[in-house]
Write a protein that holds these residues in place. Structure first.
Motif, short mmCIF file in Angstrom:
data_model
loop_
_atom_site.label_atom_id
_atom_site.label_comp_id
_atom_site.label_asym_id
_atom_site.label_seq_id
_atom_site.Cartn_x
_atom_site.Cartn_y
_atom_site.Cartn_z
N PHE A 102 0.86 -1.17 0.00
CA PHE A 102 0.00 0.00 0.00
C PHE A 102 0.90 1.23 0.00
O PHE A 102 1.80 1.35 0.83
CB PHE A 102 -0.92 0.01 1.22
CG PHE A 102 -1.67 -1.28 1.40
CD1 PHE A 102 -2.56 -1.71 0.44
CD2 PHE A 102 -1.48 -2.07 2.52
CE1 PHE A 102 -3.25 -2.91 0.59
CE2 PHE A 102 -2.15 -3.26 2.69
CZ PHE A 102 -3.05 -3.68 1.72
N SER A 103 0.66 2.11 -0.95
CA SER A 103 1.49 3.32 -1.08
C SER A 103 0.64 4.54 -0.77
O SER A 103 -0.48 4.67 -1.29
CB SER A 103 2.08 3.41 -2.49
OG SER A 103 2.86 4.58 -2.63
N GLY A 104 1.18 5.42 0.07
CA GLY A 104 0.45 6.63 0.42
C GLY A 104 1.40 7.77 0.67
O GLY A 104 2.62 7.61 0.63
N GLY A 105 0.84 8.93 0.96
CA GLY A 105 1.67 10.10 1.24
C GLY A 105 2.02 10.90 0.01
O GLY A 105 2.63 11.96 0.10
N GLY A 106 1.64 10.41 -1.17
CA GLY A 106 1.94 11.08 -2.42
C GLY A 106 1.76 10.11 -3.57
O GLY A 106 1.67 8.90 -3.37
N PRO A 107 1.70 10.62 -4.80
CA PRO A 107 1.49 9.74 -5.95
C PRO A 107 2.73 8.94 -6.30
O PRO A 107 3.85 9.45 -6.29
CB PRO A 107 1.15 10.74 -7.08
CG PRO A 107 1.80 12.02 -6.67
CD PRO A 107 1.74 12.06 -5.17
#
Length: 520
Positions: free
Chosen positions: A342-347
């Motif tokens: 899961f990637s978050g904090g920005g694109p």
């Protein structure tokens, strides 16, 4: 052992209580000791939480009291956080990298009556601050100095049933945590999140991921638990009995990924960018840069075909070849067992998302804020679309204002900022829609794309609106660039400030020096 309970409630401690009763031998956590990770069962985790919670009762922590928690991500953080909630109190997380001024503001504004830190260094830094805070009154507990053991010892005198009474009294809409935002202007604001907010968001993400997660999955946490995204990941894992391993530091991440071998992680885009860049540099240093670039393009093609009409035979054959030469080695950088992230904090960017999917690691992107507990949209297995951040999670309504600002409603949206009615009023419109401050657009399939922050839009001297985020993402995609900031407000041109990646530059110099020697 601790107290037995007749009910589990509907609060943040409920999943651990349920697991301890219904799945007592389930492995819920893992922490490093020497050269290995030690597993912790659900019963052991619940016992640790109860002992600390009884210590907090002995320390006169009342329902609704704020208890600040400062340190790195660890099993102890999780135990203390849940113990605070178990007694009906409110966790106030503080980043271990916070300055003295930031700590002072958070303690004074929240009115925290107790500060728990995880090291001697943090105790030395914060004790003078806590001493000056009226509520704290020099009450600092140091985990490294045996503070939790001391609390547990104090808790032995607490009457049987006292903790159960506190747990049974917790209501879903009671405040669970106050998380201070790191705004670019002014002092940080405390986002008030309830048990219901956070529990609803776990349920929403679970709905999006149904069928893709099992209790046999394992996770490695390495981002700060003071951040709402990491906290939400931990709560999600507890809900599904996914064993959480705790990394000791970012510096040891490569080593501990190999030790823990997680099947899922939560990370920021920079982690994936660095893994890609490091693999690229190694290939170039070994004079196999062409092979890597070919493998990367093929991985992207495989993923695109797989997401559309199906993978062609020629693509399958070539993909199998590079699986042995390239892809397996890149997965080894994540421990060899990673299948989703899961990637978050920005694109993250479309290209890298397709690339990692093509090597066997599907990355799901979502969108949200601290104020939304945090997920508003998510790219589920059915709505996975690189470049977009998915669709609204269940029970969530989104719409765009006239200027493109994303507006939201849902059970995960907070009720306001701590003791700041003016700031609260400013982020809700007359109809109760939360103003995210982000500019977005929906594509023809209904997937949300983030353009940038409304306050970050650059207006050039010619009056043209420019969103800096997409340009910054393109610059950061270069293997030698670490960070990039696009500037140009009220100027006739757009420019960028960049910093170089120290490790990448070192490898680049070595490689080019070697090339020059061979040329001579």
């Amino acid at each position: 052992m601790g107290e037995t309970t007749t009910g589990y409630g509907n609060h943040l401690v409920s999943p651990v209580m349920r697991a301890a009763t219904e799945h007592p031998t389930a492995l819920m956590a893992s922490h490093r000791r020497g050269n290995r990770f030690i597993d912790v069962t659900s019963v052991q985790l619940w016992d640790r939480i109860q002992r600390v919670a009884n210590g907090l009762l002995a320390a006169k922590v009342k329902v609704g009291d704020r208890v600040a928690l400062m340190g790195k991500t660890s099993l102890e953080w999780l135990v203390v956080d849940l113990a605070i909630n178990a007694v009906g109190a409110i966790t106030v997380p503080v980043y271990e990298t916070s300055s003295s001024a930031q700590v002072e503001w958070i303690l004074s504004n929240s009115g925290a009556m107790l500060l728990i830190v995880d090291s001697d260094a943090l105790e030395a830094m914060t004790t003078p601050i806590a001493d000056g805070a009226t509520a704290c009154n020099n009450a600092v507990v140091n985990i490294e100095d045996g503070g939790l053991e001391a609390l547990a010892e104090m808790g032995k005198v607490v009457a049987d049933g006292a903790l159960t009474a506190r747990l049974d009294a917790i209501e879903p809409h009671d405040t669970a945590t106050i998380i201070y935002t790191s705004g670019t202007t002014g002092k940080p604001k405390g986002c008030v999140l309830t048990h219901a907010n956070l529990r609803a968001n776990v349920d929403q993400v679970s709905d999006s991921l149904q069928g893709t997660i099992t209790s046999s999955d394992t996770a490695l946490l390495f981002l700060p638990l003071a951040h709402v995204l990491t906290k939400a990941t931990a709560l999600f894992c507890l809900e599904h009995r996914i064993k959480i391993s705790f990394a000791t530091s970012i510096d040891r991440l490569a080593e501990e990924l190999a030790m823990a071998r997680p099947s899922l992680i939560t990370a920021v885009p920079r982690i994936f960018e660095k893994v890609y860049a490091r693999a690229q540099h190694k290939a170039e240093a070994a004079r196999k840069g062409f092979i890597f670039e070919r493998a990367a393009e093929l991985s992207i093609r495989w993923s695109r075909e797989h997401a559309s009409s199906g993978v062609r035979t020629r693509t399958k054959v070539e993909h199998a070849l590079y699986e042995r030469l390239v892809y397996g080695k890149i997965r080894d950088a994540f421990g060899g067992n990673l299948r989703m992230a899961f990637s978050g904090g920005g694109p993250l960017g479309e290209r890298l998302t397709f690339f990692f999917d093509g090597i066997g690691v599907r990355i799901y992107e979502g969108y949200g804020l601290t104020e939304t507990s945090p997920i508003l949209t998510f790219s589920s297995s059915k709505t996975w679309t690189p470049g977009a951040v998915g669709t609204a999670v269940k029970d969530t309504d989104l719409k765009l204002a006239a200027d493109g600002e994303i507006l939201a409603k849902g059970p995960q949206v907070f009720s306001g900022y701590w003791q700041n009615p003016e700031a609260t009023a400013a982020v809700f419109d007359a109809d109760g829609w939360f103003r995210t401050g982000d500019i977005g657009e929906f594509d023809d399939k209904g997937f949300l794309h983030i353009i940038g922050r409304s306050k970050d839009l650059i207006v050039t001297a010619a009056g043209k609106n420019v969103a800096p985020a997409p340009l910054e993402d393109l610059l950061r995609a270069h293997s030698l660039i670490s960070e990039a900031v696009v500037i140009g407000d009220a100027r006739p041109f757009i420019a960028a400030l960049i910093t170089l990646d120290a490790e990448a530059i070192k490898e680049w110099r070595t490689q080019h020096a070697s090339n020059e020697l061979h040329a001579e």
